[in-house]
Motif scaffolding. Sequence first.
Motif, PDB file in Angstrom:
ATOM      1  N   LEU A   1      76.662  63.029  34.975  1.00  0.00           N
ATOM      2  CA  LEU A   1      77.905  63.766  34.715  1.00  0.00           C
ATOM      3  C   LEU A   1      77.675  65.277  34.817  1.00  0.00           C
ATOM      4  CD1 LEU A   1      79.261  61.703  31.669  1.00  0.00           C
ATOM      5  CD2 LEU A   1      79.807  61.407  34.077  1.00  0.00           C
TER       6      LEU A   1
ATOM      7  N   ILE B   1      77.350  66.076  38.566  1.00  0.00           N
ATOM      8  CA  ILE B   1      78.672  66.129  39.207  1.00  0.00           C
ATOM      9  C   ILE B   1      79.341  67.467  38.898  1.00  0.00           C
ATOM     10  CG2 ILE B   1      81.021  65.192  38.980  1.00  0.00           C
ATOM     11  CD1 ILE B   1      79.761  62.391  38.837  1.00  0.00           C
ATOM     12  N   THR B   2      79.269  67.887  37.623  1.00  0.00           N
ATOM     13  CA  THR B   2      79.870  69.162  37.204  1.00  0.00           C
ATOM     14  C   THR B   2      79.281  70.320  38.012  1.00  0.00           C
ATOM     15  OG1 THR B   2      80.241  68.300  34.978  1.00  0.00           O
ATOM     16  CG2 THR B   2      80.194  70.699  35.214  1.00  0.00           C
TER      17      THR B   2
ATOM     18  N   THR C   1      89.396  65.917  42.058  1.00  0.00           N
ATOM     19  CA  THR C   1      90.016  64.793  41.336  1.00  0.00           C
ATOM     20  C   THR C   1      89.265  63.497  41.633  1.00  0.00           C
ATOM     21  OG1 THR C   1      92.111  65.939  41.659  1.00  0.00           O
ATOM     22  CG2 THR C   1      92.230  63.658  40.902  1.00  0.00           C
TER      23      THR C   1
ATOM     24  N   VAL D   1      86.096  63.064  42.582  1.00  0.00           N
ATOM     25  CA  VAL D   1      84.744  62.988  42.002  1.00  0.00           C
ATOM     26  C   VAL D   1      84.820  62.948  40.468  1.00  0.00           C
ATOM     27  CG1 VAL D   1      82.460  64.045  41.953  1.00  0.00           C
ATOM     28  CG2 VAL D   1      83.791  64.085  44.055  1.00  0.00           C
ATOM     29  N   ASN D   2      85.846  63.591  39.867  1.00  0.00           N
ATOM     30  CA  ASN D   2      86.063  63.400  38.428  1.00  0.00           C
ATOM     31  C   ASN D   2      86.264  61.910  38.114  1.00  0.00           C
ATOM     32  OD1 ASN D   2      85.911  66.128  37.933  1.00  0.00           O
ATOM     33  ND2 ASN D   2      88.075  66.409  37.445  1.00  0.00           N
ATOM     34  N   CYS D   3      87.025  61.210  38.989  1.00  0.00           N
ATOM     35  CA  CYS D   3      87.242  59.765  38.780  1.00  0.00           C
ATOM     36  C   CYS D   3      85.916  59.006  38.872  1.00  0.00           C
ATOM     37  CB  CYS D   3      88.236  59.215  39.808  1.00  0.00           C
ATOM     38  SG  CYS D   3      89.896  59.820  39.548  1.00  0.00           S
TER      39      CYS D   3
ATOM     40  N   GLY E   1      83.074  60.197  37.967  1.00  0.00           N
ATOM     41  CA  GLY E   1      82.441  60.442  36.664  1.00  0.00           C
ATOM     42  C   GLY E   1      82.979  59.483  35.596  1.00  0.00           C
ATOM     43  N   LEU E   2      84.298  59.303  35.576  1.00  0.00           N
ATOM     44  CA  LEU E   2      84.894  58.370  34.607  1.00  0.00           C
ATOM     45  C   LEU E   2      84.373  56.951  34.836  1.00  0.00           C
ATOM     46  CD1 LEU E   2      88.675  59.329  34.263  1.00  0.00           C
ATOM     47  CD2 LEU E   2      86.784  59.860  32.727  1.00  0.00           C
TER      48      LEU E   2
END
Lengths: 241, 241
Positions: free
Chosen positions: B173, B176-177, B197, B199-201, B203-204
Motif C-alpha cells: 500500500l 502504491i502511494t 482511481t 490503482v486505489n481500487c 490497493g483496496l
Amino acid sequence: MEDYGRFLALLVSALLVGFVSVIFSLVWVFHYREGLSWDGGPREFNWHPVLVITGFVFIQGIAIIVYRLPWTWKCSKLLMKFIHAGLNTIAMILAIVSMVAVFEFHNARNIPNMYSLHSWIGLTAVIFYSFQLFLGFAVFLLPFAPVPLRAALMPIHIYSGLTVFATVIATALMGITEKLIFSLKNPAYSASPPEATFVNCLGLLLVIFGALILWMASRSHWKRPPEENRRLLAASQKKGA
Amino acid sequence: MEDYGRFLALLVSALLVGFVSVIFSLVWVFHYREGLSWDGGPREFNWHPVLVITGFVFIQGIAIIVYRLPWTWKCSKLLMKFIHAGLNTIAMILAIVSMVAVFEFHNARNIPNMYSLHSWIGLTAVIFYSFQLFLGFAVFLLPFAPVPLRAALMPIHIYSGLTVFATVIATALMGITEKLIFSLKNPAYSASPPEATFVNCLGLLLVIFGALILWMASRSHWKRPPEENRRLLAASQKKGA
C-alpha cells in the motif's frame, strides 16, 4: 497466569514503544514542522499525525489488551467492559478530530479531499471502527443481547477489532509516506535529510507496537479467565490464606 | 468439517480477489504505464508491483491457508509441508527478483536506494520472511527437530507468518502511494485521473485479500485435524462404506 514475567516484559515494551511513538510524533511536528494550532494552515494539519498516533494507534492498542492485564482479573467484567469501550471511544473521537483537521487544511488550500489510497483506506477504517464500537455497545455492554448471540459475535468482534487495528497502522504508514514526499522538497525525501530518517524510525516503531499488541492479544493462555474459574480461584486462595 | 460451504465461499472469494489483484497489476503496467521488460528503465521497475502482488501477496496468501483445504486432509502431512514450503519459496524468489528490478532501475537513473519507509519495511519483511522460511525448513520439514521444539516453535511460526504477510500488504500500500505520487504529474494524483482511481481500487483489493486470508487462517475449527483423528475418521468411513 502462565509466564507472568514474559507478559509483563511484553507489556512494558509495548507501552514504551507506543509512548515513544507519541513523543516522536510531537518532535516531528514541533522540531521539524510548524508546530500545532487550529488555523486552517499546516499547523492544523499537524494535529492529524499526532492525534492518529496518540488515539487511533496507541490508545486503541491499549484498549485491545486491557482485559489481559492480570491485576484487573479481580475487577468486575462490567467495569473492564466500560474501560475497553471508554478507551475505544476516546480513540474514535481523536480519530474524527484528526480527520477534521485534514479536511479543514485541504479546504483552506483548495487541495482535493479523498483522492489518495491513504484517505480511502483511512476513512474505511474509521467507518468500520464506528460500526465495531456501536455493535460492541449494543451486544456486549448493554444487558439485552442473549448469550448465544454474544457467543456467536465474539470471534467476529475480536477478528474485526484486530484487523481494523492493523489496517490503521498500515494507513498511518501510507500517511507518513505521503507527508514526507509532499513536504520534503529541498533536500527531497530521497536525499534522506534528518527529518526523513527520524520519521521513518517513527514508522518502524508503529509496526513494532502493532506486532507486540497483536502477539499479546492472540495468546489464548493470556486471556482473562472465565467468571466461574475466577470465582473458584478466589475461593481457593481465601481457603489457603 | 464444520460449515464446509462457508469455508468454500470464503476460499473462492479470496482466490477471486487475489486473481483480480494480479490482473489489476498487469492492467496497471500495460495499460497505464510502459509495460514490462528488463532494460534498466521504467519497464524494468514495473516488474516490482507485478511480482510483489503475484508472489509476495497472492502466492504467500495461498501458502498460508493450504493446510486448511479439506480435500488435502487425505494427503500426507509431509506432502502438504512440501507444498506449503514450495509456494513460500516461489513467493520468496519473486520478492527477491522484484527487489532486484527496483535496485537496477534506481541505479540506472541515479535514484538513491533504501531511503523510503516503504523500502525499510519492505526489506525488513523480506529478511524476516527468509528467516521464517529457513526455520520452517530446519524445524518442521527436516526430520531432526524433537517434538517439544516443534510444539514450542509452532505458535511463533504461525504468528510471524501472519504478521509478515500483513506487513507485506501494508508495504504494498505504501509502494502504491509512492508510485502514484511520483508518476502522476499532469494530471497529478490529487486530480484523481483514471489511473489513480484504478490503482486505489487495486490497493483496496489487497486489503480485502489480506482480511480474507487472515480470517480463514485464524478460525481454529478449520484447522487440518491432527493425524490420529484423521486415521480414526478414515477407519470409521471405511467401516461405514
